[in-house]
Scaffold this active site. Structure first.
Site, PDB file in Angstrom:
ATOM      1  N   THR A  27      37.305  34.452  36.364  1.00  0.00           N
ATOM      2  CA  THR A  27      38.674  34.886  36.103  1.00  0.00           C
ATOM      3  C   THR A  27      39.668  33.752  36.311  1.00  0.00           C
ATOM      4  O   THR A  27      39.413  32.824  37.096  1.00  0.00           O
ATOM      5  CB  THR A  27      39.046  36.053  37.046  1.00  0.00           C
ATOM      6  OG1 THR A  27      40.452  36.321  36.953  1.00  0.00           O
ATOM      7  CG2 THR A  27      38.724  35.715  38.490  1.00  0.00           C
ATOM      8  N   ASP A  28      40.820  33.837  35.633  1.00  0.00           N
ATOM      9  CA  ASP A  28      41.884  32.852  35.842  1.00  0.00           C
ATOM     10  C   ASP A  28      42.435  32.920  37.261  1.00  0.00           C
ATOM     11  O   ASP A  28      43.056  31.961  37.751  1.00  0.00           O
ATOM     12  CB  ASP A  28      43.008  33.033  34.822  1.00  0.00           C
ATOM     13  CG  ASP A  28      43.602  34.443  34.805  1.00  0.00           C
ATOM     14  OD1 ASP A  28      43.189  35.289  35.616  1.00  0.00           O
ATOM     15  OD2 ASP A  28      44.488  34.698  33.961  1.00  0.00           O
ATOM     16  N   GLU A  29      42.195  34.033  37.953  1.00  0.00           N
ATOM     17  CA  GLU A  29      42.776  34.202  39.289  1.00  0.00           C
ATOM     18  C   GLU A  29      42.181  33.270  40.335  1.00  0.00           C
ATOM     19  O   GLU A  29      42.741  33.121  41.421  1.00  0.00           O
ATOM     20  CB  GLU A  29      42.645  35.658  39.741  1.00  0.00           C
ATOM     21  CG  GLU A  29      43.468  36.623  38.900  1.00  0.00           C
ATOM     22  CD  GLU A  29      43.761  37.928  39.615  1.00  0.00           C
ATOM     23  OE1 GLU A  29      43.892  37.916  40.854  1.00  0.00           O
ATOM     24  OE2 GLU A  29      43.863  38.952  38.923  1.00  0.00           O
TER      25      GLU A  29
ATOM     26  N   TYR B  24      39.740  39.704  45.804  1.00  0.00           N
ATOM     27  CA  TYR B  24      39.013  39.726  44.530  1.00  0.00           C
ATOM     28  C   TYR B  24      38.802  38.309  44.016  1.00  0.00           C
ATOM     29  O   TYR B  24      37.674  37.904  43.711  1.00  0.00           O
ATOM     30  CB  TYR B  24      39.783  40.552  43.498  1.00  0.00           C
ATOM     31  CG  TYR B  24      39.368  40.248  42.078  1.00  0.00           C
ATOM     32  CD1 TYR B  24      38.076  40.516  41.634  1.00  0.00           C
ATOM     33  CD2 TYR B  24      40.275  39.670  41.175  1.00  0.00           C
ATOM     34  CE1 TYR B  24      37.688  40.217  40.322  1.00  0.00           C
ATOM     35  CE2 TYR B  24      39.900  39.377  39.879  1.00  0.00           C
ATOM     36  CZ  TYR B  24      38.606  39.648  39.461  1.00  0.00           C
ATOM     37  OH  TYR B  24      38.227  39.332  38.175  1.00  0.00           O
TER      38      TYR B  24
END
Length: 288
Positions: free
Chosen positions: A100-102, A124
């Site tokens: 994910t970009d996160e 997360y």
């Protein structure tokens, strides 16, 4: 005949109804199972001829990750380690880990490329970043052909309504207000599901082992603007005062990154770019 084996745990956000259109196809097989069960996963690789693994399985709801952080660590980190280990032992031809970009953390102006440091700010994102390290280690140590992807927010029909777009749509369709964390000025990049599918097919065919690929889009929208556009679409109103009646601002969550801007030149180099315009994608999404 190219066969597709679909392994899912059927958690709270899964539905077999979404598989009805393909469930009877000869080249498709569904198996219910848990990536956190090593003996089951080892048996699966021993009994099914698996050439390529696309690893999407994860706990993904950021809000829940603050409450159930250990569960996110267990599924996302331990489960990934179980899966990549079994795939390595089975000599799988390619292992694609969907991240994910996160993992980059938030940024106000800097655009992240694949070499940017991982600075996750919630449980997360931290679990996804840690899982990446386990996957990448199999390339570094064994030259096991792993590929890591980091994508922007994905939206489309049939998405479980805990994600912001289907959640807002569902709330408005049931005559309830859109619930916005904090100021609503946080911006997100949204990719239509069909574009992401094309990206994964591109990585399957052309992605190089050991590489990381950002699957991003330049299209960006604040959560407040998202709510406004969905209110206009579903409630068919352009009145500012009326739109305000459909929005409810609440306390922000413990950490809420402002932006996740990514550079996706590596994917562009493989021949992929997003194609579905926002207006078209969100119209298709809101019809379900």
């Amino acid at each position: 005949l190219l066969c597709h084996l679909d392994l899912r745990s059927l958690d709270y956000c899964a539905s077999l109804k979404n598989l009805e259109t393909i469930s009877n196809k000869q080249n498709y097989k569904f198996i219910e199972g848990d990536i956190c069960e090593p003996h089951f996963i080892k048996w699966l690789f021993e009994t099914e001829k698996v050439d390529i693994v696309l690893h999407f399985a994860a706990q993904t709801h950021v809000d829940l990750s603050f409450v159930h952080a250990l569960e996110f660590t267990y599924v996302n980190v331990y489960g990934t380690h179980v899966l990549v280990s079994a795939a390595y032992e089975a000599r799988v031809e390619k292992f694609i880990y969907v991240s994910t970009d996160e993992v980059y953390g938030g940024s106000l102006d800097e655009e992240f490329d694949e070499s940017s440091p991982k600075q996750p700010t919630n449980p997360y994102a931290s679990s996804k970043a840690a899982a990446e390290c386990f996957v990448q280690s199999y390339w570094e140590q064994y030259k096991f052909p792993v590929v890591i992807t980091r994508s922007s927010n994905v939206y489309g029909p049939h998405q479980y309504p805990e994600k912001v777009i289907p959640k807002f749509i569902s709330l408005l369709q049931h005559n309830r207000k859109c619930c916005i964390h904090g100021s609503g000025l946080q911006k997100r990049n949204f990719l239509y599901a069909a574009d992401v599918v094309e990206a994964f097919l591109t990585v399957l065919k052309k992605g190089k082992p050991g590489e990381i690929y950002n699957i991003g889009t330049n299209f960006e929208m604040s959560i407040a603007q998202l709510a406004k556009e969905l209110i206009q679409l579903i409630k068919e109103t352009n009145s500012e005062s009326e739109m305000e009646n459909w929005v409810d601002y609440v306390d922000d969550r413990p950490s809420n990154d402002m932006r996740y801007p990514m550079k996706s030149e590596k994917m562009h180099g493989l021949g992929w770019r997003p194609k579905v315009p926002w207006k078209e994608g969100i119209k298709k999404t809101s019809m379900f």
